[in-house]
Design a protein around this motif. Structure first.
Motif, PDB file in Angstrom:
ATOM      1  N   ILE A 266      56.620   6.914   4.048  1.00  0.00           N
ATOM      2  CA  ILE A 266      55.171   6.933   3.809  1.00  0.00           C
ATOM      3  C   ILE A 266      54.885   6.710   2.325  1.00  0.00           C
ATOM      4  CG2 ILE A 266      53.132   8.429   3.793  1.00  0.00           C
ATOM      5  CD1 ILE A 266      54.154   9.648   6.415  1.00  0.00           C
ATOM      6  N   CYS A 267      55.692   7.311   1.454  1.00  0.00           N
ATOM      7  CA  CYS A 267      55.516   7.094   0.011  1.00  0.00           C
ATOM      8  C   CYS A 267      55.676   5.619  -0.343  1.00  0.00           C
ATOM      9  CB  CYS A 267      56.526   7.927  -0.768  1.00  0.00           C
ATOM     10  SG  CYS A 267      56.206   9.705  -0.780  1.00  0.00           S
ATOM     11  N   VAL A 268      56.654   4.964   0.283  1.00  0.00           N
ATOM     12  CA  VAL A 268      56.861   3.538   0.022  1.00  0.00           C
ATOM     13  C   VAL A 268      55.637   2.748   0.470  1.00  0.00           C
ATOM     14  CG1 VAL A 268      58.264   1.514   0.585  1.00  0.00           C
ATOM     15  CG2 VAL A 268      59.370   3.718   0.191  1.00  0.00           C
ATOM     16  N   TRP A 269      55.098   3.073   1.660  1.00  0.00           N
ATOM     17  CA  TRP A 269      53.895   2.375   2.157  1.00  0.00           C
ATOM     18  C   TRP A 269      52.716   2.598   1.218  1.00  0.00           C
ATOM     19  CZ3 TRP A 269      48.868   2.856   3.474  1.00  0.00           C
ATOM     20  CH2 TRP A 269      48.308   1.875   4.303  1.00  0.00           C
ATOM     21  N   LEU A 270      52.527   3.842   0.773  1.00  0.00           N
ATOM     22  CA  LEU A 270      51.411   4.156  -0.121  1.00  0.00           C
ATOM     23  C   LEU A 270      51.560   3.434  -1.459  1.00  0.00           C
ATOM     24  CD1 LEU A 270      51.037   7.996   0.519  1.00  0.00           C
ATOM     25  CD2 LEU A 270      49.424   6.219   1.189  1.00  0.00           C
ATOM     26  N   ARG A 271      52.799   3.299  -1.921  1.00  0.00           N
ATOM     27  CA  ARG A 271      53.018   2.615  -3.192  1.00  0.00           C
ATOM     28  C   ARG A 271      52.723   1.120  -3.072  1.00  0.00           C
ATOM     29  NH1 ARG A 271      57.998   4.390  -4.366  1.00  0.00           N
ATOM     30  NH2 ARG A 271      59.072   2.568  -3.584  1.00  0.00           N
ATOM     31  N   GLU A 272      53.039   0.542  -1.919  1.00  0.00           N
ATOM     32  CA  GLU A 272      52.841  -0.893  -1.720  1.00  0.00           C
ATOM     33  C   GLU A 272      51.405  -1.238  -1.335  1.00  0.00           C
ATOM     34  OE1 GLU A 272      55.061  -3.343  -2.263  1.00  0.00           O
ATOM     35  OE2 GLU A 272      56.390  -1.774  -3.057  1.00  0.00           O
ATOM     36  N   ASN A 273      50.693  -0.308  -0.740  1.00  0.00           N
ATOM     37  CA  ASN A 273      49.312  -0.530  -0.312  1.00  0.00           C
ATOM     38  C   ASN A 273      48.402   0.357  -1.168  1.00  0.00           C
ATOM     39  OD1 ASN A 273      49.510  -2.142   2.498  1.00  0.00           O
ATOM     40  ND2 ASN A 273      51.205  -0.694   2.343  1.00  0.00           N
ATOM     41  N   ILE A 274      47.742  -0.249  -2.103  1.00  0.00           N
ATOM     42  CA  ILE A 274      46.950   0.515  -3.077  1.00  0.00           C
ATOM     43  C   ILE A 274      45.691   1.037  -2.395  1.00  0.00           C
ATOM     44  CG2 ILE A 274      45.927   0.509  -5.365  1.00  0.00           C
ATOM     45  CD1 ILE A 274      48.921  -0.070  -5.266  1.00  0.00           C
ATOM     46  N   THR A 275      45.850   2.149  -1.723  1.00  0.00           N
ATOM     47  CA  THR A 275      44.729   2.770  -1.032  1.00  0.00           C
ATOM     48  C   THR A 275      44.991   4.263  -0.933  1.00  0.00           C
ATOM     49  OG1 THR A 275      43.398   2.750   1.010  1.00  0.00           O
ATOM     50  CG2 THR A 275      45.762   2.453   1.256  1.00  0.00           C
ATOM     51  N   THR A 276      43.951   5.040  -0.800  1.00  0.00           N
ATOM     52  CA  THR A 276      44.079   6.489  -0.644  1.00  0.00           C
ATOM     53  C   THR A 276      43.842   6.860   0.814  1.00  0.00           C
ATOM     54  OG1 THR A 276      43.343   6.910  -2.910  1.00  0.00           O
ATOM     55  CG2 THR A 276      43.200   8.745  -1.342  1.00  0.00           C
ATOM     56  N   ILE A 277      44.808   7.537   1.399  1.00  0.00           N
ATOM     57  CA  ILE A 277      44.698   7.954   2.794  1.00  0.00           C
ATOM     58  C   ILE A 277      44.782   9.471   2.859  1.00  0.00           C
ATOM     59  CG2 ILE A 277      45.848   7.940   5.043  1.00  0.00           C
ATOM     60  CD1 ILE A 277      46.606   5.088   4.576  1.00  0.00           C
ATOM     61  N   GLU A 278      43.844  10.065   3.551  1.00  0.00           N
ATOM     62  CA  GLU A 278      43.842  11.509   3.720  1.00  0.00           C
ATOM     63  C   GLU A 278      44.558  11.875   5.009  1.00  0.00           C
ATOM     64  OE1 GLU A 278      40.723  15.249   4.298  1.00  0.00           O
ATOM     65  OE2 GLU A 278      39.977  13.210   3.988  1.00  0.00           O
ATOM     66  N   CYS A 279      45.411  12.874   4.929  1.00  0.00           N
ATOM     67  CA  CYS A 279      46.088  13.358   6.128  1.00  0.00           C
ATOM     68  C   CYS A 279      45.140  14.330   6.831  1.00  0.00           C
ATOM     69  CB  CYS A 279      47.406  14.030   5.766  1.00  0.00           C
ATOM     70  SG  CYS A 279      48.386  14.485   7.208  1.00  0.00           S
ATOM     71  N   THR A 280      44.353  13.797   7.759  1.00  0.00           N
ATOM     72  CA  THR A 280      43.366  14.595   8.475  1.00  0.00           C
ATOM     73  C   THR A 280      44.057  15.566   9.435  1.00  0.00           C
ATOM     74  OG1 THR A 280      43.225  13.003  10.269  1.00  0.00           O
ATOM     75  CG2 THR A 280      41.754  12.659   8.368  1.00  0.00           C
ATOM     76  N   PRO A 281      43.353  16.569   9.939  1.00  0.00           N
ATOM     77  CA  PRO A 281      43.966  17.485  10.918  1.00  0.00           C
ATOM     78  C   PRO A 281      44.543  16.747  12.124  1.00  0.00           C
ATOM     79  CG  PRO A 281      41.921  18.424  10.100  1.00  0.00           C
ATOM     80  CD  PRO A 281      42.011  17.032   9.526  1.00  0.00           C
ATOM     81  N   ASP A 282      43.836  15.706  12.612  1.00  0.00           N
ATOM     82  CA  ASP A 282      44.348  14.954  13.760  1.00  0.00           C
ATOM     83  C   ASP A 282      45.639  14.218  13.403  1.00  0.00           C
ATOM     84  OD1 ASP A 282      42.293  15.790  15.363  1.00  0.00           O
ATOM     85  OD2 ASP A 282      41.108  13.945  15.156  1.00  0.00           O
ATOM     86  N   MET A 283      45.666  13.623  12.190  1.00  0.00           N
ATOM     87  CA  MET A 283      46.872  12.917  11.775  1.00  0.00           C
ATOM     88  C   MET A 283      48.025  13.888  11.565  1.00  0.00           C
ATOM     89  SD  MET A 283      47.447  10.313   8.548  1.00  0.00           S
ATOM     90  CE  MET A 283      46.205   9.166   9.163  1.00  0.00           C
ATOM     91  N   LEU A 284      47.723  15.048  10.992  1.00  0.00           N
ATOM     92  CA  LEU A 284      48.765  16.056  10.793  1.00  0.00           C
ATOM     93  C   LEU A 284      49.336  16.507  12.129  1.00  0.00           C
ATOM     94  CD1 LEU A 284      50.326  17.855   8.794  1.00  0.00           C
ATOM     95  CD2 LEU A 284      48.522  19.564   9.071  1.00  0.00           C
ATOM     96  N   GLN A 285      48.475  16.686  13.124  1.00  0.00           N
ATOM     97  CA  GLN A 285      48.943  17.096  14.442  1.00  0.00           C
ATOM     98  C   GLN A 285      49.823  16.013  15.060  1.00  0.00           C
ATOM     99  OE1 GLN A 285      48.646  20.175  15.891  1.00  0.00           O
ATOM    100  NE2 GLN A 285      50.165  19.223  17.238  1.00  0.00           N
ATOM    101  N   LYS A 286      49.466  14.741  14.815  1.00  0.00           N
ATOM    102  CA  LYS A 286      50.288  13.634  15.311  1.00  0.00           C
ATOM    103  C   LYS A 286      51.671  13.670  14.669  1.00  0.00           C
ATOM    104  CE  LYS A 286      50.392   8.572  15.624  1.00  0.00           C
ATOM    105  NZ  LYS A 286      49.638   7.317  15.341  1.00  0.00           N
ATOM    106  N   ILE A 287      51.716  13.944  13.365  1.00  0.00           N
ATOM    107  CA  ILE A 287      52.997  14.013  12.667  1.00  0.00           C
ATOM    108  C   ILE A 287      53.820  15.200  13.170  1.00  0.00           C
ATOM    109  CG2 ILE A 287      54.053  14.403  10.396  1.00  0.00           C
ATOM    110  CD1 ILE A 287      51.662  12.825   9.216  1.00  0.00           C
ATOM    111  N   ILE A 288      53.157  16.327  13.409  1.00  0.00           N
ATOM    112  CA  ILE A 288      53.854  17.497  13.949  1.00  0.00           C
ATOM    113  C   ILE A 288      54.436  17.179  15.333  1.00  0.00           C
ATOM    114  CG2 ILE A 288      53.529  19.850  14.821  1.00  0.00           C
ATOM    115  CD1 ILE A 288      51.491  20.270  12.580  1.00  0.00           C
TER     116      ILE A 288
END
Length: 230
Positions: free
Chosen positions: A171-193
């Motif tokens: 994810i860090c590599v993706w964030l470094r290559e794509n200059i954008t800010t993404i928030e880890c929302t509760p729904d996204m966090l639950q998906k990662i869990i």
């Protein structure tokens, strides 16, 4: 605040659990990350060797040879003689090591017991070093162009991603290559869990979060909720 030695130990021990499936580039990053604390690599390698002996698996593989050949064992000999002796005592007790490997080990031992200054080693990496992120370095450009949701789905199914730390580094590599800010929302966090639970991964050690967040404000914005990902 965490010490760099403690942070390095967490990372190195985690990746050494699967060192035989790492690339030589990834192994070199572990060695560089250890720097003058080479005893961390030696202790972890000895621990893995002990497990392999119990499982009747070979201890000398291409990757273990690479680690032994490229780690500054002479510094370990001077700084942590106990770790050095435990490694070679274990190897000495192995009766199934081929003769050519015995010759190599003897030469390695002889070279490593020559006293020299450990100050010639590379400087200790900073906690903010991007080298840590390069452990997961083999993402192709076309994958990095995926939308973030699609990228997470790819990571969830990838056999290359072996634990939650590698997942986070990708994810860090993706964030470094794509200059954008993404928030880890509760729904996204639950998906990662859910991904973590489905893959049987352990949680990320809490000592690692300052390293992820410290690289960029965008990283910090994304990872600030991850401490609850248990």
């Amino acid at each position: 605040k965490i010490s760099s030695a403690k942070a390095k130990s967490v990372f190195i021990n985690k990746y050494m659990e699967d060192y035989n499936n790492l690339s030589t580039n990834q192994l070199d990053v572990l060695i560089e990350l250890a720097g003058p604390d080479v005893h961390i690599v030696v202790q972890s390698l000895t621990s893995q060797f002990t497990k392999h002996v119990a499982m009747r698996l070979p201890v000398l593989t291409d990757n273990s040879r690479h680690l032994l050949n490229n780690s500054d064992l002479s510094c370990c000999f001077q700084v942590d003689r106990v770790a050095f002796d435990e490694l070679f005592d274990l190897l000495q007790g192995k009766e199934d090591i081929p003769n050519e490997d015995w010759k190599w080990l003897f030469a390695l031992y002889k070279k490593s017991t020559i006293m020299k200054s450990c100050s010639t080693l590379v400087p200790e990496p900073s906690l903010r070093s991007t080298k840590i992120l390069n452990l997961f370095h083999s993402l192709e450009a076309c994958i990095l162009k995926l939308p973030f949701d699609g990228f997470l789905g790819m990571l969830a199914d990838s056999l290359t991603v072996k634990n939650l730390m590698m997942f986070a580094e990708a994810i860090c590599v993706w964030l470094r290559e794509n200059i954008t800010t993404i928030e880890c929302t509760p729904d996204m966090l639950q998906k990662i869990i859910s991904i973590k639970q489905a893959r049987g991964w352990n949680a990320i050690p809490k000592q690692c979060f300052p390293i992820y967040a410290g690289n960029s404000s965008r990283f910090e914005a994304f990872f600030k909720t991850w401490k609850t990902c248990n």
